[in-house]
Design a protein around this motif. Structure first.
Motif: not given
Length: 53
Positions: A15-18, A25-41
């Motif tokens: 849902f958050d990814l959708r 600003d989808w790149e920032t939004a996507l980064t925030e979703v991934l960080c909330d899921a503890n997924i970082l580069p």
């Protein structure tokens, strides 16, 4: 080896990814979703280790 998460977390992540994909600003939004899921580069690893110290 895959990482398994429970069904509720997976549903929330989808849902958050959708929603992030629809943001202006989808790149920032996507980064925030991934960080909330503890997924970082991997490039952030040094910053996280320094901050955690």
């Amino acid at each position: 080896m895959p990482t398994f998460i429970d069904d509720n977390a997976y549903t929330r992540l989808l849902f958050d990814l959708r929603m992030a994909a629809r943001a202006a600003d989808w790149e920032t939004a996507l980064t925030e979703v991934l960080c909330d899921a503890n997924i970082l580069p991997a490039t952030c690893r040094g910053e996280i280790e320094i901050t955690a110290s």
